[in-house]
Structures are given as structure tokens and as C-alpha cells.
Design a protein around this motif. Sequence first.
Motif: not given
Length: 317
Positions: A97-98, A100-101, A119, A121, A192, A194-195
Motif C-alpha cells: 500500500d502506497s 502517497e495515496e 481502496g 487495487k 478510490k 490505488v496503486q
Amino acid sequence: MNISVVIPLLNEEESLPELCSWVDKVMHQNNFSYEIILIDDGSTDNSWKQIENISVQNPSVKGIRFRRNYGKSAALNTGFNAVQGDVVITMDADLQDSPEEIPALYSMITKDGFDLVSGWKKKRHDPVSKTLPTKLFNWTTRRMSGIYLHDFNCGLKAYKKEVVKNIEVYGEMHRYIPVIAKWAGFSKIGEKEVQHQKRKYGTTKFGMERFVYGFLDLLSIGFVSKFGKRPMHLFGFIGSFFFFVGGLVSLWLIVEKIYKISHHLKVRDVTDQPLFYLALVTMIIGTQLFLAGFLGEMISRNSHDRNSYQIEKKLNF
């Protein structure tokens, strides 16, 4: 305080320094006041030693250590009880989990008014043996809960503080926090993309059995949420239906025998007919279900939280 980051972990000593440093960097770049709560779920490596070292360097990092492994739900529930931030972010400790989110998730809670943001993915770095069962699991959960999220099990989520303070997560229910939140009255649930990053250290802590347990937990939470305060509505209805069907069949067999006797027709004893025993078993099961509902109702009425309800606002009190 703006944000509380809750991170449950099990044997993640390699990733913790990098993760905490990354979260700290994102928070300072966005001028957030924050805390990081690391929940050590009975790790057998040096994870707790790492937490102690990191907290010395960064006082915003706090740690809670379990004496043994209790599971992710227990870790999250403990973290939720400890948070102080207006927005709560949960994420996994494996660097998949990044951080940056976090700013975008925070904005969706504070500016867009969501109670919870999950999130998604969309592009996963997992083998097919994990992605296919996950898709089936998510499809089943969407159908049963009416919440149309793509990825219920994503560890990266954001919550209003009021949400985590008014729900209880136990067993393996961490997969269904959006469902629990919805049934607690927090219905504005968003998503959302997310990466998803490849695992950098260690191995996954979850096996295929989580999908079996996950489905059973979904049935449990569905029952408790809908009938926890009124079990008689379920067991009483089904029990009465079974008893009525069994009684009707028994009555039909008796009337049929009386009719044949009165018309001098060949008659079989009621007790010689398999249908009679099926009807009898159905009546017994119906009685047992009705009594189960009655006992459940008695237990529910004596529960300490039988009149505990979610109140959003009060006026002139």
C-alpha cells in the motif's frame, strides 16, 4: 490532529523503517499533523524492536504489542480504540500500500464528505490463484451487502473518526468493515483506485482458507446485523412455516383415512406411510426453530446494548 494511520503487522521487521519513513515524508510534504499506530500482532521476529527504535527517532510513532497472534481484526479494533486523528487511515505493513495515496483519501473524507473510502487495487501484482478467488469473493459480497465496491479486502482505507469509534471489528470481520459501517448508519461509502505494489520483503500471511472463512463471516455479519435484535423474526417465521406444513400434511393423511373408511375403500395405516414421518420430523424441526427464536429473543432483550442506537445529531438537548 489531522490523521491517524493504523498499521497492523505480523513479522514485518524489514519493511517497518522504510514504511514509517515514507509515511512521515508524505505527512510533512502536506503539513498534516499525524500519528502512526503500529499494532504488533504477536510477531516472532524483531518487529517490536524495530517499532521501539523507530518511536525513539519519531515520537509520532506509537506501538501496541499483543502477547500472541489474535488476527488482523483484533489489531484493527485495538488501533481504532486508540486513534485520536479526525481521519483514520488503515494500511498494510508490507509496503504493498502506497502512503502517497493518503492526501487524496484524506481529501475525499474531509472535502467530499465520505464516511468511508475504500481502496481499489485495479491492477494487482498477485498470482491468478489469489486474484480469481478475490474476484468471486468481492462479487458475492456486493450481491449480499448491496455495497458496490470492487475490492472489499483492500487494506488501504480512510474513515471519519466517528466511524471507527462506532463499529466493532472482531473474528475475521476486517474484510467487511464497509458492510459493518453501512449497517451502523454510515452510508456514504466511496472508492478510490490505488496503486498496488509488489511485495518487497517477506511472504503473505494469508492462505486460501481466508476465502472460506470470509464467506462464513459474511453470513454471520448479515444475520447479526439484520436479526441480532429480533431473532424471533427469522427463527419464529421459519419454525412456524415448517410446523404449519408438517401439520397440514398430517391432517391431510388423517382426513384421507377417514374418507376411505367412510367409503369402504382400502386403507393404509397412517403410521405405515413414510410421508407421515416426514411430516412429523418437519413439525419437530419447526418447534425447535420456534423455541430457538424464543430463546434468542429472551437473550437479546436482556443484552446490555439492546437499546443502543447510532445517533447522528441532537438539537436543543
